[in-house]
Design a protein around this motif. Structure first.
Motif, PDB file in Angstrom:
ATOM      1  N   ALA A  49       0.845  -1.190   0.000  1.00 52.46           N
ATOM      2  CA  ALA A  49       0.000   0.000   0.000  1.00 52.46           C
ATOM      3  C   ALA A  49       0.880   1.239   0.000  1.00 52.46           C
ATOM      4  O   ALA A  49       1.792   1.367   0.825  1.00 52.46           O
ATOM      5  CB  ALA A  49      -0.919   0.011   1.222  1.00 52.46           C
ATOM      6  N   PHE A  50       0.605   2.137  -0.952  1.00 55.43           N
ATOM      7  CA  PHE A  50       1.282   3.430  -0.957  1.00 55.43           C
ATOM      8  C   PHE A  50       0.497   4.350  -0.021  1.00 55.43           C
ATOM      9  O   PHE A  50      -0.659   4.681  -0.281  1.00 55.43           O
ATOM     10  CB  PHE A  50       1.356   3.989  -2.372  1.00 55.43           C
ATOM     11  N   ARG A  51       1.134   4.726   1.075  1.00 50.95           N
ATOM     12  CA  ARG A  51       0.477   5.532   2.110  1.00 50.95           C
ATOM     13  C   ARG A  51       0.806   7.004   1.879  1.00 50.95           C
ATOM     14  O   ARG A  51       1.964   7.406   1.885  1.00 50.95           O
ATOM     15  CB  ARG A  51       0.949   5.091   3.489  1.00 50.95           C
ATOM     16  N   VAL A  52      -0.247   7.807   1.691  1.00 56.89           N
ATOM     17  CA  VAL A  52      -0.069   9.211   1.312  1.00 56.89           C
ATOM     18  C   VAL A  52      -0.712  10.119   2.359  1.00 56.89           C
ATOM     19  O   VAL A  52      -1.938  10.231   2.423  1.00 56.89           O
ATOM     20  CB  VAL A  52      -0.696   9.484  -0.073  1.00 56.89           C
ATOM     21  N   PRO A  53       0.093  10.779   3.191  1.00 58.25           N
ATOM     22  CA  PRO A  53      -0.462  11.745   4.146  1.00 58.25           C
ATOM     23  C   PRO A  53      -0.575  13.128   3.505  1.00 58.25           C
ATOM     24  O   PRO A  53       0.152  13.449   2.564  1.00 58.25           O
ATOM     25  CB  PRO A  53       0.586  11.749   5.268  1.00 58.25           C
ATOM     26  N   ASN A  54      -1.499  13.925   4.004  1.00 57.78           N
ATOM     27  CA  ASN A  54      -1.648  15.300   3.513  1.00 57.78           C
ATOM     28  C   ASN A  54      -0.882  16.236   4.449  1.00 57.78           C
ATOM     29  O   ASN A  54      -1.202  16.326   5.638  1.00 57.78           O
ATOM     30  CB  ASN A  54      -3.125  15.685   3.463  1.00 57.78           C
ATOM     31  N   GLU A  55       0.095  16.931   3.917  1.00 57.30           N
ATOM     32  CA  GLU A  55       0.924  17.819   4.731  1.00 57.30           C
ATOM     33  C   GLU A  55       0.485  19.275   4.678  1.00 57.30           C
ATOM     34  O   GLU A  55       1.012  20.110   5.399  1.00 57.30           O
ATOM     35  CB  GLU A  55       2.386  17.715   4.287  1.00 57.30           C
ATOM     36  N   SER A  56      -0.472  19.581   3.810  1.00 56.80           N
ATOM     37  CA  SER A  56      -0.908  20.967   3.672  1.00 56.80           C
ATOM     38  C   SER A  56      -1.961  21.321   4.725  1.00 56.80           C
ATOM     39  O   SER A  56      -2.760  20.481   5.131  1.00 56.80           O
ATOM     40  CB  SER A  56      -1.484  21.200   2.275  1.00 56.80           C
ATOM     41  N   ASP A  57      -1.945  22.567   5.157  1.00 64.23           N
ATOM     42  CA  ASP A  57      -2.945  23.046   6.113  1.00 64.23           C
ATOM     43  C   ASP A  57      -4.185  23.596   5.426  1.00 64.23           C
ATOM     44  O   ASP A  57      -5.217  23.792   6.066  1.00 64.23           O
ATOM     45  CB  ASP A  57      -2.349  24.149   7.000  1.00 64.23           C
ATOM     46  N   ARG A  58      -4.096  23.870   4.114  1.00 66.31           N
ATOM     47  CA  ARG A  58      -5.199  24.537   3.427  1.00 66.31           C
ATOM     48  C   ARG A  58      -5.733  23.760   2.223  1.00 66.31           C
ATOM     49  O   ARG A  58      -6.905  23.884   1.885  1.00 66.31           O
ATOM     50  CB  ARG A  58      -4.754  25.929   2.949  1.00 66.31           C
ATOM     51  N   ALA A  59      -4.862  22.966   1.580  1.00 61.94           N
ATOM     52  CA  ALA A  59      -5.264  22.282   0.346  1.00 61.94           C
ATOM     53  C   ALA A  59      -5.402  20.783   0.560  1.00 61.94           C
ATOM     54  O   ALA A  59      -4.869  20.220   1.523  1.00 61.94           O
ATOM     55  CB  ALA A  59      -4.246  22.567  -0.764  1.00 61.94           C
ATOM     56  N   SER A  60      -6.134  20.140  -0.350  1.00 65.41           N
ATOM     57  CA  SER A  60      -6.328  18.690  -0.309  1.00 65.41           C
ATOM     58  C   SER A  60      -5.524  18.027  -1.419  1.00 65.41           C
ATOM     59  O   SER A  60      -5.264  18.632  -2.463  1.00 65.41           O
ATOM     60  CB  SER A  60      -7.814  18.346  -0.473  1.00 65.41           C
ATOM     61  N   THR A  61      -5.156  16.771  -1.195  1.00 68.52           N
ATOM     62  CA  THR A  61      -4.438  16.017  -2.222  1.00 68.52           C
ATOM     63  C   THR A  61      -5.442  15.448  -3.212  1.00 68.52           C
ATOM     64  O   THR A  61      -6.360  14.719  -2.829  1.00 68.52           O
ATOM     65  CB  THR A  61      -3.627  14.870  -1.593  1.00 68.52           C
ATOM     66  N   THR A  62      -5.257  15.763  -4.481  1.00 73.15           N
ATOM     67  CA  THR A  62      -6.215  15.357  -5.507  1.00 73.15           C
ATOM     68  C   THR A  62      -5.656  14.326  -6.488  1.00 73.15           C
ATOM     69  O   THR A  62      -6.425  13.683  -7.204  1.00 73.15           O
ATOM     70  CB  THR A  62      -6.684  16.579  -6.310  1.00 73.15           C
ATOM     71  N   LYS A  63      -4.332  14.165  -6.517  1.00 74.97           N
ATOM     72  CA  LYS A  63      -3.735  13.207  -7.453  1.00 74.97           C
ATOM     73  C   LYS A  63      -2.431  12.677  -6.895  1.00 74.97           C
ATOM     74  O   LYS A  63      -1.662  13.400  -6.271  1.00 74.97           O
ATOM     75  CB  LYS A  63      -3.498  13.851  -8.825  1.00 74.97           C
ATOM     76  N   VAL A  64      -2.212  11.372  -7.129  1.00 72.21           N
ATOM     77  CA  VAL A  64      -0.980  10.704  -6.689  1.00 72.21           C
ATOM     78  C   VAL A  64      -0.439   9.905  -7.866  1.00 72.21           C
ATOM     79  O   VAL A  64      -1.149   9.068  -8.441  1.00 72.21           O
ATOM     80  CB  VAL A  64      -1.237   9.769  -5.489  1.00 72.21           C
ATOM     81  N   GLU A  65       0.810  10.166  -8.245  1.00 71.81           N
ATOM     82  CA  GLU A  65       1.456   9.470  -9.351  1.00 71.81           C
ATOM     83  C   GLU A  65       2.651   8.679  -8.815  1.00 71.81           C
ATOM     84  O   GLU A  65       3.545   9.265  -8.208  1.00 71.81           O
ATOM     85  CB  GLU A  65       1.920  10.452 -10.419  1.00 71.81           C
ATOM     86  N   VAL A  66       2.648   7.378  -9.054  1.00 68.96           N
ATOM     87  CA  VAL A  66       3.728   6.503  -8.591  1.00 68.96           C
ATOM     88  C   VAL A  66       4.424   5.910  -9.810  1.00 68.96           C
ATOM     89  O   VAL A  66       3.792   5.233 -10.630  1.00 68.96           O
ATOM     90  CB  VAL A  66       3.199   5.381  -7.681  1.00 68.96           C
TER      91      VAL A  66
END
Length: 239
Positions: A49-66
């Protein structure tokens, strides 16, 4: 008169400095994209599993490219559905072909892209896992998955730095899967020829015991017959 106050102020400032330093170091250092589990066996299959945390305080993660490493192609890569996300699979030609259970594959997955739809984006303070099934894993020491994380404000976090053995962790490390050689197979069982003498000995022992038992039985019958005959002679009426 004011000395205690200055001491208290100095202590408070020192405590604040220490707290700031601790919080500063404990912040984003560990919150990077990772692959879990981080270790596997060469030649095997595994669920990762590729685990992706969100580090931004204002924006959301919308795309992940591996991006899968070019020097370590994998014959089979399957993705698991993630609610609210669509996945795109890109492939590339490989030479020499990859042998998978006797089949020669000339293509391998080169890139996986997950894109959020609707309200499924990874929001601040959250993380998301993107499971895959891969195998057979290549005969290399490690697989480095360079990853791009796109936020709703257009920011792109590039997790592409490869770790250096024995060195400090990079600022933007790529997920790394460490691969170890498969353990040697168990020692083969003893051959039939080597086991034959033991079987012969066992059979000989069983035969000897059977003969001894038969002899003992016959001796018992003979002694019983002699005793019976003697008893009849002793009790027979005299002429």
């Amino acid at each position: 008169m004011f000395r205690p106050r200055r001491s208290a102020t100095a202590a408070a400032l020192a405590l604040a400095a220490v707290a700031t330093a601790v919080l500063g170091f404990a912040g984003p250092a560990s919150a990077h994209v990772s692959v879990n589990p981080s270790e596997a066996t060469q030649g095997g299959y595994g669920r990762f599993a590729f685990r992706v945390p969100n580090e931004s305080d204002r924006a959301s993660t919308t795309k992940v490219e591996v991006v899968l490493p070019e020097n370590a192609p994998v014959g089979s890569v399957s993705t698991m559905p993630v609610a609210g996300w669509t996945v795109t699979v890109e492939k590339r030609k490989v030479n020499p072909p990859i042998d998978v259970h006797g089949s020669q594959l000339t293509e391998a997955v080169s890139k996986l892209t997950w894109t959020a739809s609707g309200d499924a984006a990874i929001k601040p303070g959250q993380f998301q896992e993107f499971p895959v099934l891969m195998g057979p894993l290549p005969q290399v020491d490690r697989m480095v998955f360079k990853t791009l994380q796109t936020y709703s404000d257009g920011t792109v976090q590039r997790w592409i730095e490869e770790p250096t053995p024995g060195g400090a962790e990079p600022e933007d490390p790529a997920p790394v899967l460490t691969l170890t050689a498969a353990s040697p197979s168990a020692a083969p069982a003893a051959s039939a020829g080597a086991a034959a003498p033991a079987d012969d000995d066992s059979d000989a022992t069983a035969t000897a015991l059977g003969i001894a038992g038969l002899v003992a039985g016959l001796a018992g019958l003979l002694l019983g017959g002699l005793a019976f005959a003697r008893t009849r002679r002793e009790h027979a009426p005299k002429a």
